[in-house]
Design a protein around this motif. Sequence first.
Motif, PDB file in Angstrom:
ATOM      1  N   GLU A  71      -3.560  34.158   3.157  1.00 21.39           N
ATOM      2  CA  GLU A  71      -2.150  34.572   3.764  1.00 21.39           C
ATOM      3  C   GLU A  71      -1.197  33.449   3.861  1.00 21.39           C
ATOM      4  OE1 GLU A  71      -2.900  36.335   7.732  1.00 21.39           O
ATOM      5  OE2 GLU A  71      -3.178  34.379   8.637  1.00 21.39           O
ATOM      6  N   ALA A  72      -1.783  32.303   3.740  1.00 25.16           N
ATOM      7  CA  ALA A  72      -0.641  31.414   3.915  1.00 25.16           C
ATOM      8  C   ALA A  72      -1.252  29.822   3.352  1.00 25.16           C
ATOM      9  CB  ALA A  72      -0.185  30.919   5.367  1.00 25.16           C
ATOM     10  N   GLU A  73      -0.395  28.997   2.713  1.00 24.62           N
ATOM     11  CA  GLU A  73      -0.933  27.781   2.318  1.00 24.62           C
ATOM     12  C   GLU A  73      -0.109  26.851   3.589  1.00 24.62           C
ATOM     13  OE1 GLU A  73      -2.232  25.643  -1.413  1.00 24.62           O
ATOM     14  OE2 GLU A  73      -2.466  27.629  -0.430  1.00 24.62           O
ATOM     15  N   VAL A  74      -0.988  26.133   4.049  1.00 23.61           N
ATOM     16  CA  VAL A  74      -0.620  25.400   5.075  1.00 23.61           C
ATOM     17  C   VAL A  74      -0.745  23.979   4.852  1.00 23.61           C
ATOM     18  CG1 VAL A  74      -1.039  24.891   7.645  1.00 23.61           C
ATOM     19  CG2 VAL A  74      -1.639  27.151   6.621  1.00 23.61           C
ATOM     20  N   HIS A 121       0.747  -1.186   0.138  1.00 22.19           N
ATOM     21  CA  HIS A 121      -0.084  -0.010  -0.014  1.00 22.19           C
ATOM     22  C   HIS A 121       0.986   1.124  -0.033  1.00 22.19           C
ATOM     23  CE1 HIS A 121      -3.155   2.499   2.200  1.00 22.19           C
ATOM     24  NE2 HIS A 121      -3.315   2.651   0.710  1.00 22.19           N
ATOM     25  N   SER A 122       0.763   2.105  -1.100  1.00 26.42           N
ATOM     26  CA  SER A 122       1.708   3.307  -0.968  1.00 26.42           C
ATOM     27  C   SER A 122       0.702   4.675  -1.583  1.00 26.42           C
ATOM     28  CB  SER A 122       2.622   2.926  -2.421  1.00 26.42           C
ATOM     29  OG  SER A 122       3.182   1.901  -2.173  1.00 26.42           O
ATOM     30  N   VAL A 123       1.481   5.660  -1.334  1.00 22.14           N
ATOM     31  CA  VAL A 123       1.079   6.978  -1.282  1.00 22.14           C
ATOM     32  C   VAL A 123       2.048   7.735  -2.182  1.00 22.14           C
ATOM     33  CG1 VAL A 123      -0.141   9.160  -0.250  1.00 22.14           C
ATOM     34  CG2 VAL A 123      -0.382   6.806   0.908  1.00 22.14           C
ATOM     35  N   PHE A 124       1.561   8.255  -3.461  1.00 25.93           N
ATOM     36  CA  PHE A 124       2.298   9.205  -4.066  1.00 25.93           C
ATOM     37  C   PHE A 124       1.817  10.256  -4.261  1.00 25.93           C
ATOM     38  CE2 PHE A 124       4.039   5.227  -5.582  1.00 25.93           C
ATOM     39  CZ  PHE A 124       5.050   5.296  -6.180  1.00 25.93           C
ATOM     40  N   GLU A 125       2.445  11.601  -4.286  1.00 28.53           N
ATOM     41  CA  GLU A 125       1.854  12.930  -4.508  1.00 28.53           C
ATOM     42  C   GLU A 125       2.694  13.694  -5.764  1.00 28.53           C
ATOM     43  OE1 GLU A 125       0.800  13.670   0.373  1.00 28.53           O
ATOM     44  OE2 GLU A 125       2.386  14.632  -0.329  1.00 28.53           O
ATOM     45  N   ALA A 126       1.922  14.565  -6.130  1.00 26.34           N
ATOM     46  CA  ALA A 126       2.346  15.277  -7.187  1.00 26.34           C
ATOM     47  C   ALA A 126       2.563  16.841  -6.573  1.00 26.34           C
ATOM     48  CB  ALA A 126       1.730  15.297  -8.572  1.00 26.34           C
ATOM     49  N   PHE A 127       3.682  17.280  -6.904  1.00 25.91           N
ATOM     50  CA  PHE A 127       3.816  18.800  -6.186  1.00 25.91           C
ATOM     51  C   PHE A 127       5.047  19.466  -6.915  1.00 25.91           C
ATOM     52  CE2 PHE A 127       6.277  15.974  -3.770  1.00 25.91           C
ATOM     53  CZ  PHE A 127       7.668  16.534  -3.857  1.00 25.91           C
ATOM     54  N   THR A 128       5.034  20.691  -6.797  1.00 25.59           N
ATOM     55  CA  THR A 128       6.407  21.553  -7.259  1.00 25.59           C
ATOM     56  C   THR A 128       7.023  21.910  -5.997  1.00 25.59           C
ATOM     57  OG1 THR A 128       6.904  23.063  -8.958  1.00 25.59           O
ATOM     58  CG2 THR A 128       5.127  23.437  -7.636  1.00 25.59           C
ATOM     59  N   ARG A 129       8.125  22.044  -6.239  1.00 23.58           N
ATOM     60  CA  ARG A 129       9.143  22.518  -5.245  1.00 23.58           C
ATOM     61  C   ARG A 129       9.299  23.875  -5.181  1.00 23.58           C
ATOM     62  NH1 ARG A 129      12.350  17.885  -6.858  1.00 23.58           N
ATOM     63  NH2 ARG A 129      12.364  16.265  -5.312  1.00 23.58           N
ATOM     64  N   ARG A 130       9.216  24.374  -6.374  1.00 20.64           N
ATOM     65  CA  ARG A 130       9.294  26.118  -6.755  1.00 20.64           C
ATOM     66  C   ARG A 130       8.184  26.244  -7.965  1.00 20.64           C
ATOM     67  NH1 ARG A 130      13.391  23.696  -8.681  1.00 20.64           N
ATOM     68  NH2 ARG A 130      14.343  23.661  -6.597  1.00 20.64           N
ATOM     69  N   PHE A 149       0.821  26.528  -4.720  1.00 18.87           N
ATOM     70  CA  PHE A 149       2.010  27.206  -4.333  1.00 18.87           C
ATOM     71  C   PHE A 149       3.088  26.118  -4.299  1.00 18.87           C
ATOM     72  CE2 PHE A 149      -1.489  29.899  -3.350  1.00 18.87           C
ATOM     73  CZ  PHE A 149      -0.947  31.143  -3.937  1.00 18.87           C
ATOM     74  N   PRO A 150       4.306  26.549  -3.858  1.00 15.20           N
ATOM     75  CA  PRO A 150       5.617  25.718  -3.856  1.00 15.20           C
ATOM     76  C   PRO A 150       4.988  24.377  -2.577  1.00 15.20           C
ATOM     77  CG  PRO A 150       6.394  27.859  -4.023  1.00 15.20           C
ATOM     78  CD  PRO A 150       4.891  27.934  -4.029  1.00 15.20           C
ATOM     79  N   GLY A 151       5.078  23.083  -2.921  1.00 12.95           N
ATOM     80  CA  GLY A 151       4.967  22.271  -1.849  1.00 12.95           C
ATOM     81  C   GLY A 151       3.382  21.786  -1.738  1.00 12.95           C
ATOM     82  N   SER A 152       2.545  22.500  -2.404  1.00 11.03           N
ATOM     83  CA  SER A 152       1.101  22.148  -2.401  1.00 11.03           C
ATOM     84  C   SER A 152       0.980  20.560  -2.985  1.00 11.03           C
ATOM     85  CB  SER A 152       0.319  23.199  -3.375  1.00 11.03           C
ATOM     86  OG  SER A 152       0.279  24.232  -2.895  1.00 11.03           O
ATOM     87  N   PRO A 153       0.269  19.612  -2.206  1.00 11.02           N
ATOM     88  CA  PRO A 153      -0.019  18.220  -2.630  1.00 11.02           C
ATOM     89  C   PRO A 153      -1.135  18.284  -3.563  1.00 11.02           C
ATOM     90  CG  PRO A 153      -0.926  18.754  -0.548  1.00 11.02           C
ATOM     91  CD  PRO A 153      -0.174  19.977  -0.584  1.00 11.02           C
ATOM     92  N   ILE A 154      -0.749  18.848  -4.978  1.00 10.58           N
ATOM     93  CA  ILE A 154      -1.579  19.063  -5.949  1.00 10.58           C
ATOM     94  C   ILE A 154      -2.458  17.686  -6.132  1.00 10.58           C
ATOM     95  CG2 ILE A 154      -2.006  19.762  -8.531  1.00 10.58           C
ATOM     96  CD1 ILE A 154       0.685  21.529  -8.038  1.00 10.58           C
ATOM     97  N   LEU A 155      -1.919  16.627  -6.293  1.00 15.17           N
ATOM     98  CA  LEU A 155      -2.617  15.372  -6.430  1.00 15.17           C
ATOM     99  C   LEU A 155      -1.849  14.398  -5.526  1.00 15.17           C
ATOM    100  CD1 LEU A 155      -4.536  14.434  -8.757  1.00 15.17           C
ATOM    101  CD2 LEU A 155      -2.616  13.487  -9.699  1.00 15.17           C
ATOM    102  N   ARG A 156      -2.689  13.342  -5.009  1.00 18.41           N
ATOM    103  CA  ARG A 156      -2.556  12.338  -4.046  1.00 18.41           C
ATOM    104  C   ARG A 156      -3.030  11.083  -4.698  1.00 18.41           C
ATOM    105  NH1 ARG A 156      -4.597  13.211   1.308  1.00 18.41           N
ATOM    106  NH2 ARG A 156      -6.097  12.151   0.970  1.00 18.41           N
ATOM    107  N   VAL A 157      -2.158  10.114  -4.864  1.00 14.28           N
ATOM    108  CA  VAL A 157      -2.507   8.739  -5.489  1.00 14.28           C
ATOM    109  C   VAL A 157      -2.155   7.640  -4.628  1.00 14.28           C
ATOM    110  CG1 VAL A 157      -2.357   7.421  -7.583  1.00 14.28           C
ATOM    111  CG2 VAL A 157      -1.981   9.613  -7.681  1.00 14.28           C
ATOM    112  N   GLU A 158      -3.269   6.837  -4.304  1.00 12.05           N
ATOM    113  CA  GLU A 158      -3.217   5.948  -3.269  1.00 12.05           C
ATOM    114  C   GLU A 158      -3.454   4.791  -3.875  1.00 12.05           C
ATOM    115  OE1 GLU A 158      -4.053   5.430   1.608  1.00 12.05           O
ATOM    116  OE2 GLU A 158      -4.323   7.280   0.499  1.00 12.05           O
ATOM    117  N   GLY A 159      -2.885   3.541  -3.509  1.00 11.21           N
ATOM    118  CA  GLY A 159      -3.252   2.129  -3.931  1.00 11.21           C
ATOM    119  C   GLY A 159      -1.858   1.248  -3.873  1.00 11.21           C
ATOM    120  N   SER A 160      -1.518   0.311  -4.602  1.00  9.88           N
ATOM    121  CA  SER A 160      -0.608  -0.598  -4.591  1.00  9.88           C
ATOM    122  C   SER A 160       0.458   0.345  -5.197  1.00  9.88           C
ATOM    123  CB  SER A 160      -0.872  -1.889  -5.216  1.00  9.88           C
ATOM    124  OG  SER A 160      -0.857  -1.632  -6.678  1.00  9.88           O
TER     125      SER A 160
END
Length: 442
Positions: free
Chosen positions: A375-378, A39-48, A114-125
């Motif tokens: 005022e912030a992306e948390v 069982h795994s979790v992948f995330e798409a994001f940008t560092r900047r 914004f930087p670091g935002s978990p724009i997409l989270r994919v979960e499965g095997s």
Amino acid sequence: MNSADLGRRVGVPSTALFTDQYELTMVQAALKAGTADRHSVFEAFTRRLPEGRRYGVVAGTGRLLDAVENFHFDDEMLTFLRERNVVDGPTLAWLADFRFSGDIWGYPEGEVYFPGSPILRVEGSFAECVLLETVILSILNHDSAIAAAASRMSVAAGGRGLIEMGARRTHELSAVASARAAYIGGFDTTSDLAAGFRYNIPTVGTSAHAFTLLHDSERDAFRAQVDSLGRGTTLLVDTYDVAEAVRTAVEVAGTGLGAVRIDSGDLLLVAHRVRQQLDELGATGTKIVVTSDLDEYAIASLAAAPVNAYGVGTQLVTGSGQPTCSMVYKLVARAVSADPAEPLQPVAKKSLGAKSSMGGRKWAARRLDEYGVAEAEVIGTGPVPDGLADRQLLAELVRGGELVAREPLDAARQRHIAARQGLPMSAMQLSNGEPVLPTEYV
């Protein structure tokens, strides 16, 4: 809600080979090692964000969902993989039965990020999630870059019309995706009929210089166009002499002429002269459309010009100098078995420099100030603080392999308008700067 609202899914081919070979070889090795089902979790994001950008725009989600739904290996694809010795027999057998069965959450299309935002989270095997990496990044990186450029141009236009007309400046399939992303970012129409057909985007178009050159005189060309398309058409007036063309256009079409288009020269100066001439001729309602290698800066420079609409091509479909968002897709958590109830262990790449990332399945929320302005992306991996519980950004897109979040394209367009309006005013500045919101990790 009709099929046109959702986009015509006509002749959609399998997307399974829109991938890199190492996705399949990783699956083969993981199958042999007995770790493919973990069982795994992948995330798409940008560092900047791309240099100078104040915010990013999520686009391509609808196309991405179509890609996931159509990600399967047919007999011809499996034969190709077998003949090329890309993977072994057991892996081919596994691929033959593949359908994504996991869950996907993400920022809704049109939302800002914004930087670091978990724009997409994919979960499965592990195996099924890793297979989707390339197609996910391909779609999100391209469409989000175009949407961000379109959003900046929309801000610069200040409510004036925007026409997407870049089909001749990019790959034919990219042109359709670009028109879709541009519409989300604030463009009103497209010249690309394939985009209009597939996504129900309003289409426009009249004539090019070739049509004028075809005829024995400019007057003959204008007469032919008006006789065919009516007085509300747009006449191109810069093939020869602009002033003479404007005079002829009004003589042919009358003061009810819909619009004139200017495609060359000093657009600021020419637009003022054309407006004055049209008014003097009594064509006070005739609009002025300008084209000619425009970008957001050129559009902003024409703010004082009597222009009603801008047509943008090359700079839009190439992201106005930023053709990708540099999003990445990383494994952030995994279990030691296929059991979804098994505790997830945060994992992260520990690279030197700027390529490190934060492990753990994440949530994201946007904190507002006392005036209701962001005022912030948390971002966090633990419990969501009470004050942010109703400000979470990720929405459920796929549940157990089934799509649960199809929506009309106009919903994404309106969402982007609302998201942009919720940012600090400095987000609207075109000058280079840092992200308008800081990213806070809790």
